[in-house]
Design a protein around this motif. Structure first.
Motif: not given
Length: 203
Positions: A109-121
């Motif tokens: 699930x995290x991989x799908x959200x790992x887009x440029x601009x996403x907050x790492x926090x």
């Protein structure tokens, strides 16, 4: 950088595949790690680092000998330096299903959200929430989003000025948990963009 890390990711995959194959042939984790290192060197890796566990995945230590027993979960971390750039991967074999299932689901699930601009926090908070109720891993904690490149010592979430995933940058996403019957951990290498480009993911 992206092109070189893609090539390094291919060497990382060969390295971890060799480790898995050796275990499948009945080798001990230490013997499998030796085969994995040999595979990486033959593929042109400039440096190879491997950590193995003696206590069902709960802790890790450097691979300096082949006397690592196969007792329950086999957890291993691999760092491979190719053409100057580092890649890393974590695998758990035969881990407790109560841990390995949630860890793998959270990672995907995290991989799908790992887009440029996403907050790492925000990404790490979401991962930690999914693993609520499970104990953190002694080495990896619960989750981390780490930028990789020329150094393995790059920032971990919350310690760097940049909180957003940068376009074209390479990140390692780690997820882990521990329990009474062992531990499990998994990771992925992604290149941030309009969507995450998966360079390698544990399964």
């Amino acid at each position: 950088e992206g092109h070189l890390v893609r090539q390094g990711s291919a060497v990382l995959k060969k390295t971890i595949d060799a480790f898995r194959a050796a275990l499948a042939r009945g080798r001990t984790p230490g013997e499998a790690a030796l085969e994995a290192e040999r595979t990486a060197r033959l593929a042109g890796a400039h440096d190879v680092r491997i950590l193995l566990s003696r206590d069902k995945g709960r802790s890790l230590e450097p691979f300096f000998a082949t006397d690592f027993p196969k007792d329950g979960a086999c957890l291993a971390w691999f760092g491979v330096r190719y053409l100057g750039y580092w890649t890393e991967g974590i695998v758990t074999l035969d881990g407790p299903p109560s841990l390995q299932g949630p860890v793998q689901a959270a990672l995907k699930e995290a991989v799908t959200e790992a887009k440029a601009g996403a907050s790492r926090a925000a990404l790490t908070r979401a991962l930690s929430a999914q693993l609520s109720g499970l104990d953190p891993h002694e080495v990896f904690g619960t989750a981390a989003v780490k930028r990789l490149g020329l150094s393995l010592d790059d920032e971990v979430l919350g310690q760097a000025e940049e909180d957003r995933l940068l376009p074209g940058a390479i990140y390692s996403i780690r997820v882990a948990a521990s329990g009474s019957d062992g531990a499990a951990a998994a990771s992925a290498l992604v290149r941030a963009g309009d969507k995450a480009e998966v360079l390698w993911i544990s399964n």
